[in-house]
Design a protein around this motif. Structure first.
Motif, PDB file in Angstrom:
ATOM      1  N   GLY A   3       0.794  -1.210   0.000  1.00 22.98           N
ATOM      2  CA  GLY A   3       0.000   0.000   0.000  1.00 22.98           C
ATOM      3  C   GLY A   3       0.829   1.262   0.000  1.00 22.98           C
ATOM      4  O   GLY A   3       0.376   2.302   0.461  1.00 22.98           O
ATOM      5  N   LEU A  25     -11.024 -10.068   1.851  1.00 18.96           N
ATOM      6  CA  LEU A  25     -10.154  -8.938   2.186  1.00 18.96           C
ATOM      7  C   LEU A  25      -8.907  -8.915   1.307  1.00 18.96           C
ATOM      8  O   LEU A  25      -8.526  -7.863   0.788  1.00 18.96           O
ATOM      9  CB  LEU A  25      -9.770  -8.981   3.663  1.00 18.96           C
ATOM     10  CG  LEU A  25     -10.865  -8.606   4.636  1.00 18.96           C
ATOM     11  CD1 LEU A  25     -10.454  -8.952   6.066  1.00 18.96           C
ATOM     12  CD2 LEU A  25     -11.206  -7.123   4.518  1.00 18.96           C
ATOM     13  N   THR A  27      -8.457 -10.312  -1.673  1.00 17.63           N
ATOM     14  CA  THR A  27      -8.741 -10.077  -3.082  1.00 17.63           C
ATOM     15  C   THR A  27      -9.299  -8.684  -3.348  1.00 17.63           C
ATOM     16  O   THR A  27      -9.138  -8.166  -4.446  1.00 17.63           O
ATOM     17  CB  THR A  27      -9.709 -11.138  -3.659  1.00 17.63           C
ATOM     18  OG1 THR A  27     -10.949 -11.108  -2.945  1.00 17.63           O
ATOM     19  CG2 THR A  27      -9.081 -12.518  -3.588  1.00 17.63           C
ATOM     20  N   ARG A  28      -9.927  -8.066  -2.372  1.00 13.44           N
ATOM     21  CA  ARG A  28     -10.416  -6.691  -2.547  1.00 13.44           C
ATOM     22  C   ARG A  28      -9.318  -5.666  -2.309  1.00 13.44           C
ATOM     23  O   ARG A  28      -9.355  -4.576  -2.865  1.00 13.44           O
ATOM     24  CB  ARG A  28     -11.584  -6.408  -1.606  1.00 13.44           C
ATOM     25  CG  ARG A  28     -12.853  -7.092  -2.038  1.00 13.44           C
ATOM     26  CD  ARG A  28     -13.987  -6.785  -1.133  1.00 13.44           C
ATOM     27  NE  ARG A  28     -14.428  -5.410  -1.365  1.00 13.44           N
ATOM     28  CZ  ARG A  28     -15.339  -4.814  -0.632  1.00 13.44           C
ATOM     29  NH1 ARG A  28     -15.912  -5.445   0.372  1.00 13.44           N
ATOM     30  NH2 ARG A  28     -15.712  -3.580  -0.909  1.00 13.44           N
ATOM     31  N   HIS A  29      -8.376  -6.012  -1.442  1.00 13.02           N
ATOM     32  CA  HIS A  29      -7.333  -5.060  -1.051  1.00 13.02           C
ATOM     33  C   HIS A  29      -5.956  -5.713  -1.038  1.00 13.02           C
ATOM     34  O   HIS A  29      -5.303  -5.798   0.006  1.00 13.02           O
ATOM     35  CB  HIS A  29      -7.647  -4.492   0.343  1.00 13.02           C
ATOM     36  CG  HIS A  29      -9.009  -3.906   0.457  1.00 13.02           C
ATOM     37  ND1 HIS A  29      -9.341  -2.700  -0.100  1.00 13.02           N
ATOM     38  CD2 HIS A  29     -10.132  -4.382   1.050  1.00 13.02           C
ATOM     39  CE1 HIS A  29     -10.611  -2.442   0.158  1.00 13.02           C
ATOM     40  NE2 HIS A  29     -11.117  -3.442   0.843  1.00 13.02           N
ATOM     41  N   ASP A  31      -3.231  -4.653  -1.857  1.00  7.33           N
ATOM     42  CA  ASP A  31      -2.178  -3.730  -1.444  1.00  7.33           C
ATOM     43  C   ASP A  31      -2.112  -3.572   0.074  1.00  7.33           C
ATOM     44  O   ASP A  31      -1.104  -3.120   0.610  1.00  7.33           O
ATOM     45  CB  ASP A  31      -2.380  -2.365  -2.099  1.00  7.33           C
ATOM     46  CG  ASP A  31      -3.737  -1.760  -1.786  1.00  7.33           C
ATOM     47  OD1 ASP A  31      -4.716  -2.523  -1.590  1.00  7.33           O
ATOM     48  OD2 ASP A  31      -3.837  -0.524  -1.738  1.00  7.33           O
ATOM     49  N   LEU A  32      -3.157  -3.968   0.794  1.00  6.95           N
ATOM     50  CA  LEU A  32      -3.191  -3.837   2.252  1.00  6.95           C
ATOM     51  C   LEU A  32      -2.897  -5.134   2.985  1.00  6.95           C
ATOM     52  O   LEU A  32      -2.405  -5.122   4.102  1.00  6.95           O
ATOM     53  CB  LEU A  32      -4.559  -3.319   2.705  1.00  6.95           C
ATOM     54  CG  LEU A  32      -4.963  -1.949   2.198  1.00  6.95           C
ATOM     55  CD1 LEU A  32      -6.380  -1.610   2.656  1.00  6.95           C
ATOM     56  CD2 LEU A  32      -3.978  -0.894   2.673  1.00  6.95           C
ATOM     57  N   ASP A  66     -18.722  -8.414  -2.672  1.00 16.05           N
ATOM     58  CA  ASP A  66     -17.762  -9.220  -1.930  1.00 16.05           C
ATOM     59  C   ASP A  66     -17.496 -10.561  -2.596  1.00 16.05           C
ATOM     60  O   ASP A  66     -17.017 -11.488  -1.956  1.00 16.05           O
ATOM     61  CB  ASP A  66     -18.273  -9.463  -0.506  1.00 16.05           C
ATOM     62  CG  ASP A  66     -18.392  -8.185   0.292  1.00 16.05           C
ATOM     63  OD1 ASP A  66     -17.667  -7.228  -0.007  1.00 16.05           O
ATOM     64  OD2 ASP A  66     -19.214  -8.145   1.218  1.00 16.05           O
ATOM     65  N   ASN A  71     -13.404 -10.638  -7.474  1.00 24.17           N
ATOM     66  CA  ASN A  71     -12.256  -9.873  -6.989  1.00 24.17           C
ATOM     67  C   ASN A  71     -10.935 -10.542  -7.359  1.00 24.17           C
ATOM     68  O   ASN A  71      -9.945  -9.859  -7.614  1.00 24.17           O
ATOM     69  CB  ASN A  71     -12.372  -9.628  -5.484  1.00 24.17           C
ATOM     70  CG  ASN A  71     -13.467  -8.627  -5.177  1.00 24.17           C
ATOM     71  OD1 ASN A  71     -13.656  -7.657  -5.908  1.00 24.17           O
ATOM     72  ND2 ASN A  71     -14.209  -8.867  -4.118  1.00 24.17           N
ATOM     73  N   HIS A  75      -8.214  -8.406  -9.546  1.00 21.02           N
ATOM     74  CA  HIS A  75      -6.872  -8.144  -9.013  1.00 21.02           C
ATOM     75  C   HIS A  75      -5.887  -9.254  -9.345  1.00 21.02           C
ATOM     76  O   HIS A  75      -4.881  -9.427  -8.653  1.00 21.02           O
ATOM     77  CB  HIS A  75      -6.948  -7.933  -7.499  1.00 21.02           C
ATOM     78  CG  HIS A  75      -7.771  -6.754  -7.109  1.00 21.02           C
ATOM     79  ND1 HIS A  75      -7.328  -5.461  -7.282  1.00 21.02           N
ATOM     80  CD2 HIS A  75      -9.008  -6.667  -6.588  1.00 21.02           C
ATOM     81  CE1 HIS A  75      -8.262  -4.632  -6.871  1.00 21.02           C
ATOM     82  NE2 HIS A  75      -9.292  -5.335  -6.445  1.00 21.02           N
ATOM     83  N   ASP A  78      -2.203  -8.248  -9.506  1.00 27.11           N
ATOM     84  CA  ASP A  78      -1.597  -7.932  -8.211  1.00 27.11           C
ATOM     85  C   ASP A  78      -1.263  -9.176  -7.397  1.00 27.11           C
ATOM     86  O   ASP A  78      -0.420  -9.122  -6.506  1.00 27.11           O
ATOM     87  CB  ASP A  78      -2.547  -7.057  -7.378  1.00 27.11           C
ATOM     88  CG  ASP A  78      -2.838  -5.726  -8.035  1.00 27.11           C
ATOM     89  OD1 ASP A  78      -1.948  -5.199  -8.736  1.00 27.11           O
ATOM     90  OD2 ASP A  78      -3.960  -5.211  -7.862  1.00 27.11           O
TER      91      ASP A  78
END
Length: 151
Positions: A3, A25, A27-29, A31-32, A66, A71, A75, A78
């Protein structure tokens, strides 16, 4: 670095719906959150979601936001740098495990699929040790520099 910030990596661990939440979580984020090790996570197949999951989400539309599968597709790039997901699935959710693996393979996302965990879908501590062991294996591959794992 995740992130854009230097901080300890955040790892996720989950069983059943908690596994779904962990995958969601990650797959949605991506970078976090760094890694997820999940045991018998739901909603990795293309079957209709269980009504209880729709109820938990609040609506079918909210559940669609969700959707781990969507997702993963959004992503995929990523999540290709290193294995970031470890999956274990059995019993009634065995189809989800198989479908999840097939989707990850189709997207070119490296992952671990393991079978060294209990065979019953019930909450007890038996699933936890294998899930953590695979999370640490993911960490060693994702964070090869030991100093990045010290915090």
């Amino acid at each position: 670095m995740l992130g854009g910030q230097t901080r300890p990596p955040v790892h996720l661990l989950g069983f059943s719906k908690g596994g779904f939440a962990a995958l969601n979580l990650l797959t949605r984020h991506p970078d976090l959150f760094a890694l997820a090790s999940v045991w018998d996570a739901s909603l990795l197949s293309d079957r209709q979601p269980h009504p209880q999951l729709v109820e938990v989400a609040g609506s079918a539309a909210r559940l669609d936001e969700d959707d781990v599968r969507q997702n993963l597709r959004r992503h995929a790039q990523d999540l290709r740098e290193a294995p970031r997901i470890a999956l274990r699935g059995i019993g009634t959710l065995g189809a989800d495990w198989t479908s999840g693996r097939q989707l990850l393979e189709a997207l070119g996302n490296p992952h671990y699929a393991y079978r060294d965990a209990p065979v019953d879908h019930r909450w007890d501590a038996a699933w936890l040790a294998p899930a953590i062991r695979h999370l640490l294996t993911l960490e060693a591959d994702f964070l090869p520099d030991p100093s990045a794992r010290e915090e």
